[in-house]
Write a protein that holds these residues in place. Structure first.
Motif, PDB file in Angstrom:
ATOM      1  N   ALA A 108      10.347  48.141  20.142  1.00 36.27           N
ATOM      2  CA  ALA A 108       9.335  46.783  20.716  1.00 36.27           C
ATOM      3  C   ALA A 108       9.994  45.684  19.745  1.00 36.27           C
ATOM      4  N   VAL A 109      10.271  44.470  20.469  1.00 31.34           N
ATOM      5  CA  VAL A 109      10.669  43.367  20.160  1.00 31.34           C
ATOM      6  C   VAL A 109       9.621  42.305  20.032  1.00 31.34           C
ATOM      7  N   GLY A 110       9.457  41.652  19.196  1.00 33.39           N
ATOM      8  CA  GLY A 110       8.698  40.292  19.145  1.00 33.39           C
ATOM      9  C   GLY A 110       9.408  39.381  18.057  1.00 33.39           C
ATOM     10  N   GLY A 111       9.843  38.190  18.696  1.00 32.04           N
ATOM     11  CA  GLY A 111      10.396  37.000  17.764  1.00 32.04           C
ATOM     12  C   GLY A 111      11.595  37.962  17.145  1.00 32.04           C
ATOM     13  N   GLY A 112      11.920  37.564  15.934  1.00 32.53           N
ATOM     14  CA  GLY A 112      13.125  38.350  15.182  1.00 32.53           C
ATOM     15  C   GLY A 112      12.654  39.457  14.791  1.00 32.53           C
ATOM     16  N   THR A 113      11.670  40.126  14.956  1.00 34.53           N
ATOM     17  CA  THR A 113      11.409  41.343  14.428  1.00 34.53           C
ATOM     18  C   THR A 113      11.230  42.667  15.428  1.00 34.53           C
ATOM     19  N   ALA A 114      11.874  43.842  15.002  1.00 32.40           N
ATOM     20  CA  ALA A 114      11.981  45.042  15.806  1.00 32.40           C
ATOM     21  C   ALA A 114      11.350  46.217  15.246  1.00 32.40           C
ATOM     22  N   ILE A 115      10.748  47.085  16.182  1.00 28.73           N
ATOM     23  CA  ILE A 115      10.233  48.475  15.714  1.00 28.73           C
ATOM     24  C   ILE A 115      10.789  49.319  16.557  1.00 28.73           C
ATOM     25  N   VAL A 138      10.646  59.089  12.774  1.00 31.57           N
ATOM     26  CA  VAL A 138      10.702  58.174  11.853  1.00 31.57           C
ATOM     27  C   VAL A 138      10.500  56.615  12.440  1.00 31.57           C
ATOM     28  N   SER A 139      10.144  55.861  11.891  1.00 32.63           N
ATOM     29  CA  SER A 139       9.809  54.469  12.199  1.00 32.63           C
ATOM     30  C   SER A 139      10.759  53.463  11.543  1.00 32.63           C
ATOM     31  N   LEU A 140      11.514  52.499  12.012  1.00 36.01           N
ATOM     32  CA  LEU A 140      12.109  51.450  11.312  1.00 36.01           C
ATOM     33  C   LEU A 140      11.833  50.056  11.892  1.00 36.01           C
ATOM     34  N   THR A 141      11.302  49.220  10.841  1.00 36.66           N
ATOM     35  CA  THR A 141      10.797  47.712  11.255  1.00 36.66           C
ATOM     36  C   THR A 141      12.042  46.921  10.657  1.00 36.66           C
ATOM     37  N   VAL A 142      12.593  46.168  11.621  1.00 29.42           N
ATOM     38  CA  VAL A 142      13.692  45.162  11.076  1.00 29.42           C
ATOM     39  C   VAL A 142      13.132  43.794  11.422  1.00 29.42           C
ATOM     40  N   GLN A 143      13.500  42.901  10.555  1.00 26.53           N
ATOM     41  CA  GLN A 143      13.202  41.432  10.463  1.00 26.53           C
ATOM     42  C   GLN A 143      14.652  40.780  10.333  1.00 26.53           C
ATOM     43  N   ASP A 144      14.871  40.133  11.382  1.00 31.60           N
ATOM     44  CA  ASP A 144      16.189  39.323  11.513  1.00 31.60           C
ATOM     45  C   ASP A 144      16.140  38.093  11.092  1.00 31.60           C
ATOM     46  N   ASN A 145      16.431  37.559   9.905  1.00 34.19           N
ATOM     47  CA  ASN A 145      16.470  36.297   9.374  1.00 34.19           C
ATOM     48  C   ASN A 145      17.475  35.438   9.701  1.00 34.19           C
ATOM     49  N   GLY A 179      23.398  43.056   7.687  1.00 39.23           N
ATOM     50  CA  GLY A 179      22.128  42.425   8.538  1.00 39.23           C
ATOM     51  C   GLY A 179      22.080  42.960   9.883  1.00 39.23           C
ATOM     52  N   PHE A 180      21.064  42.510  10.620  1.00 38.68           N
ATOM     53  CA  PHE A 180      20.753  42.888  11.681  1.00 38.68           C
ATOM     54  C   PHE A 180      20.671  41.544  12.693  1.00 38.68           C
ATOM     55  N   THR A 181      20.792  42.116  14.115  1.00 34.62           N
ATOM     56  CA  THR A 181      20.405  41.239  14.955  1.00 34.62           C
ATOM     57  C   THR A 181      19.441  41.581  16.056  1.00 34.62           C
ATOM     58  N   VAL A 182      18.258  40.895  16.421  1.00 34.38           N
ATOM     59  CA  VAL A 182      17.320  41.230  16.921  1.00 34.38           C
ATOM     60  C   VAL A 182      17.357  40.299  18.122  1.00 34.38           C
ATOM     61  N   ARG A 183      17.206  40.772  19.209  1.00 36.63           N
ATOM     62  CA  ARG A 183      17.297  39.922  20.675  1.00 36.63           C
ATOM     63  C   ARG A 183      16.236  40.599  21.242  1.00 36.63           C
ATOM     64  N   GLY A 184      15.531  39.767  22.323  1.00 34.01           N
ATOM     65  CA  GLY A 184      14.527  40.201  23.208  1.00 34.01           C
ATOM     66  C   GLY A 184      13.271  39.540  22.967  1.00 34.01           C
TER      67      GLY A 184
END
Length: 184
Positions: A108-115, A138-145, A179-184
């Motif tokens: 699931a993606v919202g803005g720059g954050t993905a779960i 497991v659950s991973l939450t990533v915030q792309d800044n 770093g991470f890249t979150v898209r969507g």
């Protein structure tokens, strides 16, 4: 159950999970070029590491690394994701605390954050003898800044924390490398 009680319970579960294991999840570098199918509706990719702080008693100074490559396909529900994750955790002297990987089943993606949630398919946690991680969620939450220090949060089902599909937590630790890249 009162809101205060619920918050306390959630905080205790998060604290126990964090104390039991700080793991790393493999994430493709933020500057990596897309590989393969680029028609994904949502995606998180990257590879980032952090050093645990005093917020993780007994694990201060430990190095954790997370790698993630997860996506949803165009027109799919956010509950259906695919991809892979890899997590490592080492003591300052190099001793292995945990090394595990698995398959993503929900993104699931919202803005720059993905779960991203998934199931461990291979791994070991020698720091916790007798703990079986294979088959646990497991659950991973990533915030792309956007090029600044990204943030991570995690929940480990192997240590009793309940993990539901696309359930996440606040990204509570700042990355120190990668770093991470979150898209969507």
């Amino acid at each position: 159950m009162s809101r205060r009680s619920t918050v306390k319970t959630a905080a205790r579960v998060a604290a126990v999970a964090a104390l039991c294991l700080a793991a790393t999840v493999a994430v493709v570098p933020a500057n990596a070029e897309p590989v393969g199918d680029t028609s994904s509706a949502a995606r998180v990719r990257g590879n980032a590491g952090a050093t645990l702080t005093a917020d993780f008693p007994g694990f201060e100074g430990d190095a954790v690394r997370f790698e993630v490559d997860a996506r949803t396909e165009v027109n799919s529900s956010p509950a259906h994701g695919s991809g892979h994750f890899h997590v490592t955790h080492h003591r300052p002297d190099g001793r292995l605390v945990a090394d595990f990987e698995g398959d993503i089943g929900c993104l699931a993606v919202g803005g720059g954050t993905a779960i991203a949630t998934g199931v461990i398919t291979k791994g070991e946690v020698p720091w916790f003898p007798g703990t079986e991680v294979v088959g646990t969620k497991v659950s991973l939450t990533v915030q792309d800044n956007n090029g600044r220090a990204d943030r991570l949060g995690w929940i480990w089902g192997a240590f009793g924390a309940p993990v539901s599909d696309c359930q996440g937590t606040v990204p509570f630790i700042r990355t120190g490398s990668g770093g991470f890249t979150v898209r969507g």
